[in-house]
Design a protein around this motif. Structure first.
Motif, PDB file in Angstrom:
ATOM      1  N   LEU A   1       0.834  -1.206   0.000  1.00 19.75           N
ATOM      2  CA  LEU A   1       0.000   0.000   0.000  1.00 19.75           C
ATOM      3  C   LEU A   1       0.866   1.252   0.000  1.00 19.75           C
ATOM      4  O   LEU A   1       0.580   2.222  -0.722  1.00 19.75           O
ATOM      5  N   ASP A   2       1.920   1.241   0.800  1.00 22.30           N
ATOM      6  CA  ASP A   2       2.829   2.393   0.843  1.00 22.30           C
ATOM      7  C   ASP A   2       3.520   2.591  -0.507  1.00 22.30           C
ATOM      8  O   ASP A   2       3.770   3.732  -0.922  1.00 22.30           O
ATOM      9  N   ALA A   3       3.811   1.484  -1.187  1.00 18.46           N
ATOM     10  CA  ALA A   3       4.456   1.579  -2.503  1.00 18.46           C
ATOM     11  C   ALA A   3       3.552   2.280  -3.508  1.00 18.46           C
ATOM     12  O   ALA A   3       4.035   2.992  -4.403  1.00 18.46           O
ATOM     13  N   LEU A   4       2.244   2.107  -3.371  1.00 18.57           N
ATOM     14  CA  LEU A   4       1.309   2.815  -4.246  1.00 18.57           C
ATOM     15  C   LEU A   4       1.464   4.326  -4.075  1.00 18.57           C
ATOM     16  O   LEU A   4       1.490   5.072  -5.058  1.00 18.57           O
ATOM     17  N   THR A   5       1.559   4.759  -2.831  1.00 21.47           N
ATOM     18  CA  THR A   5       1.739   6.191  -2.570  1.00 21.47           C
ATOM     19  C   THR A   5       3.034   6.695  -3.188  1.00 21.47           C
ATOM     20  O   THR A   5       3.069   7.761  -3.816  1.00 21.47           O
ATOM     21  N   ASP A   6       4.104   5.927  -3.022  1.00 16.80           N
ATOM     22  CA  ASP A   6       5.399   6.334  -3.590  1.00 16.80           C
ATOM     23  C   ASP A   6       5.310   6.486  -5.106  1.00 16.80           C
ATOM     24  O   ASP A   6       5.875   7.434  -5.683  1.00 16.80           O
ATOM     25  N   LYS A   7       4.602   5.572  -5.745  1.00 20.63           N
ATOM     26  CA  LYS A   7       4.477   5.633  -7.201  1.00 20.63           C
ATOM     27  C   LYS A   7       3.625   6.826  -7.638  1.00 20.63           C
ATOM     28  O   LYS A   7       3.912   7.468  -8.659  1.00 20.63           O
ATOM     29  N   LEU A   8       2.603   7.135  -6.873  1.00 21.82           N
ATOM     30  CA  LEU A   8       1.778   8.303  -7.180  1.00 21.82           C
ATOM     31  C   LEU A   8       2.591   9.587  -7.052  1.00 21.82           C
ATOM     32  O   LEU A   8       2.484  10.490  -7.894  1.00 21.82           O
ATOM     33  N   VAL A   9       3.401   9.672  -6.019  1.00 14.70           N
ATOM     34  CA  VAL A   9       4.251  10.857  -5.848  1.00 14.70           C
ATOM     35  C   VAL A   9       5.227  10.969  -7.013  1.00 14.70           C
ATOM     36  O   VAL A   9       5.488  12.060  -7.531  1.00 14.70           O
ATOM     37  N   GLU A  10       5.772   9.833  -7.449  1.00 11.31           N
ATOM     38  CA  GLU A  10       6.669   9.846  -8.598  1.00 11.31           C
ATOM     39  C   GLU A  10       5.926  10.297  -9.859  1.00 11.31           C
ATOM     40  O   GLU A  10       6.484  11.034 -10.686  1.00 11.31           O
ATOM     41  N   MET A  11       4.681   9.893 -10.001  1.00 15.81           N
ATOM     42  CA  MET A  11       3.893  10.361 -11.148  1.00 15.81           C
ATOM     43  C   MET A  11       3.722  11.873 -11.117  1.00 15.81           C
ATOM     44  O   MET A  11       3.797  12.537 -12.162  1.00 15.81           O
ATOM     45  N   THR A  12       3.499  12.454  -9.930  1.00 17.78           N
ATOM     46  CA  THR A  12       3.375  13.915  -9.858  1.00 17.78           C
ATOM     47  C   THR A  12       4.669  14.575 -10.298  1.00 17.78           C
ATOM     48  O   THR A  12       4.644  15.618 -10.961  1.00 17.78           O
ATOM     49  N   ARG A  13       5.802  13.972  -9.951  1.00 23.86           N
ATOM     50  CA  ARG A  13       7.094  14.535 -10.361  1.00 23.86           C
ATOM     51  C   ARG A  13       7.236  14.496 -11.884  1.00 23.86           C
ATOM     52  O   ARG A  13       7.686  15.473 -12.505  1.00 23.86           O
ATOM     53  N   LEU A  14       6.839  13.383 -12.477  1.00 20.77           N
ATOM     54  CA  LEU A  14       6.974  13.230 -13.921  1.00 20.77           C
ATOM     55  C   LEU A  14       6.069  14.194 -14.684  1.00 20.77           C
ATOM     56  O   LEU A  14       6.495  14.804 -15.679  1.00 20.77           O
ATOM     57  N   VAL A  15       4.821  14.335 -14.241  1.00 16.41           N
ATOM     58  CA  VAL A  15       3.912  15.214 -14.983  1.00 16.41           C
ATOM     59  C   VAL A  15       4.234  16.687 -14.720  1.00 16.41           C
ATOM     60  O   VAL A  15       3.930  17.542 -15.556  1.00 16.41           O
ATOM     61  N   ARG A  16       4.846  16.982 -13.588  1.00 14.11           N
ATOM     62  CA  ARG A  16       5.318  18.353 -13.355  1.00 14.11           C
ATOM     63  C   ARG A  16       6.446  18.681 -14.328  1.00 14.11           C
ATOM     64  O   ARG A  16       6.458  19.749 -14.951  1.00 14.11           O
ATOM     65  N   SER A  17       7.396  17.765 -14.476  1.00 12.05           N
ATOM     66  CA  SER A  17       8.479  17.968 -15.431  1.00 12.05           C
ATOM     67  C   SER A  17       7.937  18.101 -16.846  1.00 12.05           C
ATOM     68  O   SER A  17       8.403  18.943 -17.635  1.00 12.05           O
ATOM     69  N   ALA A  18       6.922  17.305 -17.174  1.00 10.58           N
ATOM     70  CA  ALA A  18       6.360  17.333 -18.525  1.00 10.58           C
ATOM     71  C   ALA A  18       5.731  18.683 -18.843  1.00 10.58           C
ATOM     72  O   ALA A  18       5.968  19.247 -19.923  1.00 10.58           O
ATOM     73  N   ILE A  19       4.941  19.230 -17.926  1.00 12.68           N
ATOM     74  CA  ILE A  19       4.281  20.506 -18.226  1.00 12.68           C
ATOM     75  C   ILE A  19       5.290  21.643 -18.225  1.00 12.68           C
ATOM     76  O   ILE A  19       5.155  22.604 -18.988  1.00 12.68           O
ATOM     77  N   SER A  20       6.322  21.547 -17.390  1.00 16.83           N
ATOM     78  CA  SER A  20       7.370  22.567 -17.385  1.00 16.83           C
ATOM     79  C   SER A  20       8.099  22.596 -18.728  1.00 16.83           C
ATOM     80  O   SER A  20       8.274  23.663 -19.340  1.00 16.83           O
ATOM     81  N   ARG A  21       8.512  21.422 -19.206  1.00 16.76           N
ATOM     82  CA  ARG A  21       9.231  21.343 -20.475  1.00 16.76           C
ATOM     83  C   ARG A  21       8.334  21.696 -21.657  1.00 16.76           C
ATOM     84  O   ARG A  21       8.773  22.329 -22.629  1.00 16.76           O
ATOM     85  N   ALA A  22       7.070  21.316 -21.576  1.00 11.20           N
ATOM     86  CA  ALA A  22       6.137  21.638 -22.654  1.00 11.20           C
ATOM     87  C   ALA A  22       5.932  23.144 -22.761  1.00 11.20           C
ATOM     88  O   ALA A  22       5.839  23.693 -23.868  1.00 11.20           O
TER      89      ALA A  22
END
Length: 214
Positions: free
Chosen positions: A9-30
């Motif tokens: 369950l904790d790993a799910l949270t970690d992956k969600l946080v990583e997704m926020t990092r990835l989509v933040r980088s994506a919108i910044s670069r876009a």
């Protein structure tokens, strides 16, 4: 056995946080690609969307596996349900960043953004980054107060979205129909990106309190 279950369950949270990092980088670069007509950067946003999709697929697989093996109830059930909702919203945010990058690619070597609205687009990009950063922090900390603030933070994006429409509908608009269509789409992409960030935050509220805010 239960410790391993809660580690999953904790790993799910970690992956969600990583997704926020990835989509933040994506919108910044876009945003940079859009403003600077940077084809290479636009292509990188498009090609790296697969990382977001793959992480979401991992989350989905983990959730379905947990549901089948552990049959979670009460708080744990709420946790996996909200994880799936948040993952769906974050995956869509990655798609919206790709849409922005594709407009930059389509208009290259020119910029799709006329000079008089560059500052508005820049600000929309900054707000989008701030919203997803805050959403990621809420996911990690389960901070309900901060999560509830995101809807107010989103008001700034809505104001900028309305400003874009006012500009392209003005009698002073001198760039024709095609750029007006581009700007309309781009404004919608940023506005929807922000909406999904708010949905992530409202899922945090639901996770912690069991109450839906929308």
């Amino acid at each position: 056995m239960r410790d391993a279950y809660h580690e999953e369950l904790d790993a799910l949270t970690d992956k969600l946080v990583e997704m926020t990092r990835l989509v933040r980088s994506a919108i910044s670069r876009a945003t940079i690609a859009l403003l600077d007509a940077d084809l290479q950067l636009a292509e990188s946003v498009i090609s790296r969307d697969g990382e977001v999709n793959a992480l979401f697929e991992e989350i989905e697989t983990s959730i379905f596996d947990l549901m089948a093996r552990q049959q979670p109830v009460a708080m744990d059930l709420r946790r996996v349900i909200t994880a799936l909702r948040m993952g769906t919203d974050l995956e869509r945010m990655g798609d919206l960043a790709v849409h922005v990058a594709k407009v930059a690619r389509l208009r290259h070597p020119d910029s799709a953004i006329p000079a008089e609205i560059r500052s508005t687009i820049l600000e929309m990009g900054q707000i989008a980054e701030n919203l997803v950063t805050k959403a990621g922090s809420c996911v990690a900390s389960r901070d309900v107060d901060s999560a509830m603030e995101l809807e107010q933070d989103d008001d700034a994006m809505d104001r900028l979205h309305r400003r874009l429409f006012k500009t392209i509908l003005s009698k002073d608009w001198a760039h024709g129909v095609e750029p007006a269509i581009d700007i309309t789409l781009i404004g919608r992409y940023y506005e929807r990106y922000a909406d999904h960030a708010v949905r992530v935050a409202t899922s945090v509220v639901y996770l912690v309190t069991g109450t839906r805010t929308v």
